[in-house]
Design an enzyme around this catalytic site. Structure first.
Site, PDB file in Angstrom:
ATOM      1  N   PHE A 156       1.959   4.118  -1.841  1.00 30.70           N
ATOM      2  CA  PHE A 156       1.437   3.067  -0.963  1.00 30.70           C
ATOM      3  C   PHE A 156       1.965   3.170   0.457  1.00 30.70           C
ATOM      4  O   PHE A 156       1.337   2.669   1.390  1.00 30.70           O
ATOM      5  CB  PHE A 156       1.807   1.679  -1.518  1.00 30.70           C
ATOM      6  CG  PHE A 156       3.264   1.309  -1.330  1.00 30.70           C
ATOM      7  CD1 PHE A 156       3.709   0.739  -0.145  1.00 30.70           C
ATOM      8  CD2 PHE A 156       4.191   1.537  -2.338  1.00 30.70           C
ATOM      9  CE1 PHE A 156       5.048   0.411   0.037  1.00 30.70           C
ATOM     10  CE2 PHE A 156       5.527   1.214  -2.171  1.00 30.70           C
ATOM     11  CZ  PHE A 156       5.958   0.649  -0.983  1.00 30.70           C
ATOM     12  N   GLU A 183      -2.540   2.113  -6.410  1.00 25.89           N
ATOM     13  CA  GLU A 183      -3.367   0.934  -6.666  1.00 25.89           C
ATOM     14  C   GLU A 183      -3.066  -0.186  -5.682  1.00 25.89           C
ATOM     15  O   GLU A 183      -3.812  -1.165  -5.598  1.00 25.89           O
ATOM     16  CB  GLU A 183      -3.164   0.443  -8.104  1.00 25.89           C
ATOM     17  CG  GLU A 183      -1.770  -0.005  -8.459  1.00 25.89           C
ATOM     18  CD  GLU A 183      -0.877   1.139  -8.947  1.00 25.89           C
ATOM     19  OE1 GLU A 183       0.097   0.842  -9.662  1.00 25.89           O
ATOM     20  OE2 GLU A 183      -1.146   2.310  -8.596  1.00 25.89           O
ATOM     21  N   SER A 233       8.341   7.173  -6.447  1.00 24.29           N
ATOM     22  CA  SER A 233       9.723   6.832  -6.755  1.00 24.29           C
ATOM     23  C   SER A 233      10.378   7.889  -7.635  1.00 24.29           C
ATOM     24  O   SER A 233       9.697   8.660  -8.324  1.00 24.29           O
ATOM     25  CB  SER A 233       9.784   5.476  -7.458  1.00 24.29           C
ATOM     26  OG  SER A 233       9.169   5.555  -8.738  1.00 24.29           O
ATOM     27  N   CYS A 288      10.365   7.453   2.862  1.00 26.10           N
ATOM     28  CA  CYS A 288      11.371   8.314   2.238  1.00 26.10           C
ATOM     29  C   CYS A 288      12.288   8.975   3.248  1.00 26.10           C
ATOM     30  O   CYS A 288      13.265   9.601   2.864  1.00 26.10           O
ATOM     31  CB  CYS A 288      10.707   9.354   1.348  1.00 26.10           C
ATOM     32  SG  CYS A 288       9.650  10.507   2.234  1.00 26.10           S
TER      33      CYS A 288
END
EC number: 1.2.1.27
Length: 488
Positions: A156, A183, A233, A288
């Site tokens: 996302f 999503e 993740s 990140c």
């Protein structure tokens, strides 16, 4: 994140050049993180939907693999042109769906466009190698060929840039592609499919399937999927890597991070503060390459004081406001998780220098959290070890550069690290000894350009070949060697 029955128009999957309703009956809301307004509903697609998309991609591959490389490149040039034409519109969509500030969203689109530019250089990227006379009257040549149907699973936090890391390069290499976007940010993926089709991509070359865990597993397990590219993740990245690799498929899985910024005694304080603020709190810390830990070498209370002052001055709000830097986190459930980390930091003895929870009450309609700074954090504390993915910054103290570097070595993650200094000797030591894949020298976010690999280390990456650059080309192609003899 609750599952709801569809009540309004639901986003459709893009399969074989057509917008196709999912065979699933459940949907998820897609809210604006800043306002709570429901932007759309995204389908929880099924294994059957995935198979339909893969079959469309497989059918398209039969002809796409033989399309001349220059023609594939021209489609990328057209796509590049369309992305530039729609730059502002796409940036606004990023703000609405992801929540980040417009300036950052605009920059994200630009980074994505640069990935398409790189892919458009396919005739050079896909050149093979040759050597004559490897033995008497014998020559050898190497050609690159596509893998087949490949898939990308995207996060996302960069809903435009990460898909553009993947599918343009994969497709220009001759593969066909199935994209499973987050999503939480599905609208942008559909817009990309629309523009890519307008650029001239044939039906089935790019397919989009929305959904959650079932779609991920179905893509990994499908016998016709040759490779998986993933960003997300750490627990999910490791899962995707292990499940995919166990089936003998290619996989690259970009994972979590805990990026340390070292502030040396000779650092320019204002420069260091400016870069740390932008890196730690831009995109609400949800990237990140965000700075989540600062290691202060020696005594530098001036840096700490100025850092807090700048954090206090940050304007928090909707990303469409040009004055705003700090925007909401993606979901209320994620904010609750972050609040747990803040409480854990307090319980473990860190000094809460700035409490971002106080800004929450001022903006009850969104998922806001103010800049949060902990001081005197030690490497064994939870907030020093785990990725929080939020505007939460830990300040650690070190006596010298060796001790600061030891903190980076002890981290399970190795995505990025930065040093602020004017000392060339310290720079070289940092460059050689920092245990991370992307380093910054007086640079707050040392993310690489499209022609270099995005090269995280340790638990920040699972796989052999990174995204982007020559690694990306190697990931999406296989090599064929031809040895010819001419002494007959």
């Amino acid at each position: 994140m609750s599952i709801t029955k569809p009540e309004t128009t639901v986003l459709k999957n893009y399969i074989g050049g057509q917008w196709v309703a999912s065979s699933g009956t459940e949907t998820l809301e897609v809210p604006n993180p800043a306002t709570g307004e429901v932007l759309a509903r995204v389908p929880i697609s099924t294994k059957e939907d995935v198979d339909q998309a893969v079959q469309a991609a497989k059918k398209a591959f039969a002809t796409w693999k033989d399309v001349p490389v220059p023609k594939r490149a021209r489609i990328m040039f057209s796509f590049h042109h369309l992305l530039n034409q729609h730059h502002e519109e796409l940036a606004e969509l990023v703000v609405q769906e992801n929540g980040k500030a417009y300036k950052e969203a605009y920059g994200e689109i630009q980074r994505g466009i640069e990935c398409v530019e790189f892919a458009a250089g396919a005739p050079t990227l896909l050149m093979g190698e040759s050597l004559s006379n490897i033995a008497e009257e014998i020559d050898s040549e190497m050609f690159r060929y596509p893998l087949g149907v490949v898939a990308g699973i995207t996060p996302f936090n960069f809903p435009m840039m990460v898909p553009l890391w993947m599918f343009p390069l994969a497709i220009v290499c001759g593969n066909t592609f199935v994209l499973k976007p987050s999503e939480r940010t599905p609208i942008l993926a559909n817009k990309l499919a629309e523009l890519f089709t307008e650029a001239g991509a044939p039906p089935g070359v790019l397919n989009v399937v929305h959904g959650a865990h079932e779609v991920v597993n179905a893509l990994i397990d499908h016998e016709d999927i040759r490779a998986i590219s993933f960003v997300g993740s750490q627990p999910v990245a490791k899962y995707v890597y292990e499940r995919t690799a166990a089936q003998g498929k290619r996989v690259q899985a970009l994972s979590g991070a805990k990026n340390h910024h070292i502030v040396m005694p000779d650092a320019d304080v204002e420069t260091a503060v400016q870069h740390v603020i932008s890196s730690a709190f831009g995109s609400a810390g949800q990237r990140c390459m965000a700075c989540s830990a600062v290691v202060i070498v020696g005594e530098n209370e001036t840096f700490v004081r100025r850092l807090k002052q700048k954090a206090d001055e940050l304007i928090i709000g909707n990303g469409m406001d040009p004055e705003v830097l700090l925007t909401p986190v993606i979901r209320q459930s994620h904010r609750e998780k972050v609040l747990g980390y803040i409480q854990k930091g307090i319980e473990e003895g860190a000094v809460l220098l700035r409490d971002g929870r106080k800004e929450m009450d001022d903006r009850p309609e969104g998922n806001f959290l103010g800049p949060t700074i902990f001081d005197y954090v030690t490497p064994d504390m939870t907030i020093a070890k785990e990725e929080i993915f939020a505007p939460v910054l830990s300040l650690l103290r070190a006596n010298d550069l060796d001790e600061a570097l030891s903190y980076i070595r002890k981290s399970r993650y190795g995505n990025g690290a930065t040093i602020y200094t004017k000392d060339a000797k310290a720079v070289r030591k940092f460059r050689e000894e920092a245990d991370a894949g992307m380093l910054g020298i007086n640079v707050g976010v040392p993310a690489t350009m499209a022609f270099f690999p995005f090269s995280g280390w340790k638990d920040s990456f699972y796989g052999d070949l990174h995204v982007n650059g020559k690694d990306g080309v190697n990931f999406y192609t296989r090599k064929k060697m031809i040895t010819s003899r001419f002494d007959f």
